[in-house]
Motif scaffolding. Structure first.
Motif, PDB file in Angstrom:
ATOM      1  N   GLU A 107      24.701  22.331  -5.159  1.00  0.00           N
ATOM      2  CA  GLU A 107      24.796  21.227  -4.995  1.00  0.00           C
ATOM      3  C   GLU A 107      24.508  19.597  -4.076  1.00  0.00           C
ATOM      4  O   GLU A 107      24.076  18.584  -4.036  1.00  0.00           O
ATOM      5  N   THR A 108      24.374  20.530  -2.656  1.00  0.00           N
ATOM      6  CA  THR A 108      23.768  20.037  -1.618  1.00  0.00           C
ATOM      7  C   THR A 108      22.269  20.457  -1.203  1.00  0.00           C
ATOM      8  O   THR A 108      21.244  19.544  -0.753  1.00  0.00           O
ATOM      9  N   MET A 109      21.676  21.466  -1.289  1.00  0.00           N
ATOM     10  CA  MET A 109      19.906  21.288  -0.804  1.00  0.00           C
ATOM     11  C   MET A 109      19.000  21.032  -1.788  1.00  0.00           C
ATOM     12  O   MET A 109      19.100  21.542  -3.277  1.00  0.00           O
ATOM     13  N   ARG A 110      17.891  20.484  -1.259  1.00  0.00           N
ATOM     14  CA  ARG A 110      17.176  20.028  -2.341  1.00  0.00           C
ATOM     15  C   ARG A 110      16.054  19.565  -1.515  1.00  0.00           C
ATOM     16  O   ARG A 110      14.680  19.199  -1.049  1.00  0.00           O
ATOM     17  N   PRO A 111      14.883  20.936  -2.167  1.00  0.00           N
ATOM     18  CA  PRO A 111      13.805  21.349  -1.440  1.00  0.00           C
ATOM     19  C   PRO A 111      12.951  20.502  -2.335  1.00  0.00           C
ATOM     20  O   PRO A 111      12.855  20.541  -3.442  1.00  0.00           O
ATOM     21  N   PHE A 112      11.585  20.081  -1.614  1.00  0.00           N
ATOM     22  CA  PHE A 112      10.737  19.181  -2.465  1.00  0.00           C
ATOM     23  C   PHE A 112       9.342  18.964  -1.999  1.00  0.00           C
ATOM     24  O   PHE A 112       8.830  19.824  -0.975  1.00  0.00           O
ATOM     25  N   LEU A 113       8.450  18.644  -3.107  1.00  0.00           N
ATOM     26  CA  LEU A 113       7.084  18.549  -2.926  1.00  0.00           C
ATOM     27  C   LEU A 113       6.582  17.634  -3.313  1.00  0.00           C
ATOM     28  O   LEU A 113       6.179  17.371  -4.735  1.00  0.00           O
ATOM     29  N   GLY A 114       5.294  17.049  -2.364  1.00  0.00           N
ATOM     30  CA  GLY A 114       4.366  15.663  -3.634  1.00  0.00           C
ATOM     31  C   GLY A 114       3.134  15.787  -3.556  1.00  0.00           C
ATOM     32  O   GLY A 114       2.749  15.566  -1.910  1.00  0.00           O
ATOM     33  N   GLY A 115       2.965  14.046  -4.277  1.00  0.00           N
ATOM     34  CA  GLY A 115       1.549  14.250  -3.273  1.00  0.00           C
ATOM     35  C   GLY A 115       1.015  13.212  -4.609  1.00  0.00           C
ATOM     36  O   GLY A 115       1.275  12.412  -5.576  1.00  0.00           O
ATOM     37  N   GLY A 116      -0.041  12.444  -4.119  1.00  0.00           N
ATOM     38  CA  GLY A 116      -0.912  11.561  -4.578  1.00  0.00           C
ATOM     39  C   GLY A 116      -1.758  10.593  -4.061  1.00  0.00           C
ATOM     40  O   GLY A 116      -2.230  11.554  -3.298  1.00  0.00           O
ATOM     41  N   LEU A 117      -2.129  10.138  -4.458  1.00  0.00           N
ATOM     42  CA  LEU A 117      -3.257   8.370  -3.531  1.00  0.00           C
ATOM     43  C   LEU A 117      -2.188   7.910  -3.056  1.00  0.00           C
ATOM     44  O   LEU A 117      -0.688   7.463  -2.806  1.00  0.00           O
ATOM     45  N   ALA A 118      -3.069   6.884  -2.135  1.00  0.00           N
ATOM     46  CA  ALA A 118      -2.107   6.976  -0.436  1.00  0.00           C
ATOM     47  C   ALA A 118      -4.171   5.177   0.221  1.00  0.00           C
ATOM     48  O   ALA A 118      -4.786   5.310   0.188  1.00  0.00           O
ATOM     49  N   LEU A 119      -3.566   4.749   0.115  1.00  0.00           N
ATOM     50  CA  LEU A 119      -4.238   3.228   0.807  1.00  0.00           C
ATOM     51  C   LEU A 119      -3.690   3.541   2.453  1.00  0.00           C
ATOM     52  O   LEU A 119      -2.848   3.162   3.271  1.00  0.00           O
ATOM     53  N   ILE A 120      -4.669   3.631   2.956  1.00  0.00           N
ATOM     54  CA  ILE A 120      -4.379   4.124   4.295  1.00  0.00           C
ATOM     55  C   ILE A 120      -5.477   2.961   5.271  1.00  0.00           C
ATOM     56  O   ILE A 120      -6.359   2.556   5.269  1.00  0.00           O
ATOM     57  N   THR A 121      -5.061   2.136   6.384  1.00  0.00           N
ATOM     58  CA  THR A 121      -5.336   1.499   7.244  1.00  0.00           C
ATOM     59  C   THR A 121      -5.488   2.144   8.476  1.00  0.00           C
ATOM     60  O   THR A 121      -4.285   2.444   8.957  1.00  0.00           O
ATOM     61  N   VAL A 148      12.665  19.341   3.051  1.00  0.00           N
ATOM     62  CA  VAL A 148      14.242  20.126   2.221  1.00  0.00           C
ATOM     63  C   VAL A 148      14.883  18.885   2.637  1.00  0.00           C
ATOM     64  O   VAL A 148      15.121  18.577   3.859  1.00  0.00           O
ATOM     65  N   TYR A 149      15.992  18.370   1.807  1.00  0.00           N
ATOM     66  CA  TYR A 149      16.945  17.741   2.587  1.00  0.00           C
ATOM     67  C   TYR A 149      18.522  18.224   2.187  1.00  0.00           C
ATOM     68  O   TYR A 149      17.923  18.306   1.197  1.00  0.00           O
ATOM     69  N   TRP A 150      19.550  17.930   3.043  1.00  0.00           N
ATOM     70  CA  TRP A 150      21.111  18.633   2.723  1.00  0.00           C
ATOM     71  C   TRP A 150      21.967  16.734   1.763  1.00  0.00           C
ATOM     72  O   TRP A 150      20.984  16.436   2.244  1.00  0.00           O
ATOM     73  N   THR A 151      21.519  17.075   0.861  1.00  0.00           N
ATOM     74  CA  THR A 151      22.770  15.501   0.048  1.00  0.00           C
ATOM     75  C   THR A 151      24.485  15.807   0.471  1.00  0.00           C
ATOM     76  O   THR A 151      25.123  16.671   0.134  1.00  0.00           O
ATOM     77  N   ILE A 152      24.701  15.334   1.827  1.00  0.00           N
ATOM     78  CA  ILE A 152      26.704  15.165   2.035  1.00  0.00           C
ATOM     79  C   ILE A 152      27.242  14.418   1.581  1.00  0.00           C
ATOM     80  O   ILE A 152      26.833  12.824   1.241  1.00  0.00           O
ATOM     81  N   HIS A 182       1.827  15.318   9.466  1.00  0.00           N
ATOM     82  CA  HIS A 182       2.896  14.028   9.135  1.00  0.00           C
ATOM     83  C   HIS A 182       4.326  14.870  10.257  1.00  0.00           C
ATOM     84  O   HIS A 182       4.491  16.297   9.067  1.00  0.00           O
ATOM     85  N   ALA A 183       4.953  14.942  10.653  1.00  0.00           N
ATOM     86  CA  ALA A 183       6.238  15.329  10.553  1.00  0.00           C
ATOM     87  C   ALA A 183       7.457  15.076  10.866  1.00  0.00           C
ATOM     88  O   ALA A 183       7.285  13.864  11.691  1.00  0.00           O
ATOM     89  N   GLY A 184       8.593  15.314  10.559  1.00  0.00           N
ATOM     90  CA  GLY A 184       9.578  14.307  10.987  1.00  0.00           C
ATOM     91  C   GLY A 184      11.281  14.404  10.321  1.00  0.00           C
ATOM     92  O   GLY A 184      10.933  14.360   9.050  1.00  0.00           O
ATOM     93  N   LEU A 185      12.466  13.544  10.442  1.00  0.00           N
ATOM     94  CA  LEU A 185      13.247  14.034   9.931  1.00  0.00           C
ATOM     95  C   LEU A 185      13.164  12.416   8.921  1.00  0.00           C
ATOM     96  O   LEU A 185      13.110  11.921   9.228  1.00  0.00           O
ATOM     97  N   LEU A 186      14.247  13.609   8.066  1.00  0.00           N
ATOM     98  CA  LEU A 186      14.911  11.550   7.045  1.00  0.00           C
ATOM     99  C   LEU A 186      16.045  11.738   7.088  1.00  0.00           C
ATOM    100  O   LEU A 186      16.750  12.776   7.294  1.00  0.00           O
ATOM    101  N   LEU A 187      16.518  10.706   6.705  1.00  0.00           N
ATOM    102  CA  LEU A 187      17.876   9.920   6.156  1.00  0.00           C
ATOM    103  C   LEU A 187      17.617   8.966   5.503  1.00  0.00           C
ATOM    104  O   LEU A 187      17.270   8.141   5.300  1.00  0.00           O
ATOM    105  N   GLY A 188      18.950   9.407   4.376  1.00  0.00           N
ATOM    106  CA  GLY A 188      18.668   8.294   3.285  1.00  0.00           C
ATOM    107  C   GLY A 188      19.654   8.664   2.483  1.00  0.00           C
ATOM    108  O   GLY A 188      20.920   8.791   3.545  1.00  0.00           O
ATOM    109  N   TYR A 189      19.855   8.070   1.495  1.00  0.00           N
ATOM    110  CA  TYR A 189      20.614   7.779   0.116  1.00  0.00           C
ATOM    111  C   TYR A 189      20.261   8.847  -0.971  1.00  0.00           C
ATOM    112  O   TYR A 189      19.220   8.591  -1.814  1.00  0.00           O
ATOM    113  N   HIS A 190      21.042   9.154  -1.856  1.00  0.00           N
ATOM    114  CA  HIS A 190      20.867   9.967  -2.766  1.00  0.00           C
ATOM    115  C   HIS A 190      22.231   9.107  -4.431  1.00  0.00           C
ATOM    116  O   HIS A 190      22.736   8.967  -3.765  1.00  0.00           O
ATOM    117  N   TRP A 191      21.438   9.203  -5.014  1.00  0.00           N
ATOM    118  CA  TRP A 191      22.042   8.738  -6.204  1.00  0.00           C
ATOM    119  C   TRP A 191      21.829   9.602  -7.575  1.00  0.00           C
ATOM    120  O   TRP A 191      20.847   9.979  -7.650  1.00  0.00           O
TER     121      TRP A 191
END
Length: 191
Positions: A107-121, A148-152, A182-191
């Motif tokens: 219910e809380t843990m959500r690992p992820f993988l993503g990819g695609g196209l990027a317009l980079i300036t 990975v993120y955890w939904t609290i 790239h490396a970073g922390l994330l904070l957000g909202y899940h619906w």
């Protein structure tokens, strides 16, 4: 450019948050995550401003029966340094579009993988004794990320991500890679 990127990021975030209730009512699920971290450009291309601070907004969503999420992001990064009396500033931005696979092993843990196209300036500015010169260019490339993120509390995300992007741009007549690690922390909202 930094202020414009920040205003655009906040505008996209506001639009996405205001649309969440409508999407949730139609059996949609997704995430709006803000990231704060670092971007490492190629030393040979960008020294002494190859290590950038980074801020971004990542959005992914899908209907609940889809296997992957549609993902897009707006990422901005920058660095400043002085070498032999010359002020050097590097700025990069990435507009990303692709897909993201989010697993939900509990219910809380959500690992992820993503990819695609990027317009980079990429933008490189030099200043010496009050005289400034700058050059910028954009290129189409690719991005990959995982984390990975955890939904609290069923709604708030907290986690981390790492990734890589690449796109060739031409600055001052030289081809360089405006993507990087790239490396970073994330904070957000899940619906």
């Amino acid at each position: 450019m930094k202020k414009a990127l920040m205003v655009l990021s906040l505008s996209v975030g506001f639009f996405c948050v205001s649309s969440v209730q409508a999407w949730a009512a139609q059996e949609w699920t997704g995430n709006i995550n803000f990231t704060l971290g670092a971007k490492a450009l190629d030393d040979d291309d960008w020294e002494p401003v190859e290590d950038q601070g980074e801020f971004g907004i990542n959005v992914d969503f899908r209907q609940k029966d889809w296997p992957v999420n549609i993902a897009f992001a707006l990422i901005g990064a920058g660095s400043e340094d002085t070498i032999e009396g010359v002020d050097v500033e590097s700025l990069t931005s990435e507009l990303r579009f692709g897909v993201k696979k989010v697993w939900e092993p509990n219910e809380t843990m959500r690992p992820f993988l993503g990819g695609g196209l990027a317009l980079i300036t990429g933008d490189l500015e030099l200043e010496y004794l009050g005289d400034k010169i700058s050059d910028d260019d954009s290129g189409l490339g690719v991005w990959l990320e995982g984390g990975v993120y955890w939904t609290i509390g069923g709604a708030f995300n907290l986690g981390f991500e790492i990734g890589y992007s690449t796109a060739e741009v031409t600055l001052y007549g030289v081809d360089v890679n405006a993507g990087g690690g790239h490396a970073g922390l994330l904070l957000g909202y899940h619906w």
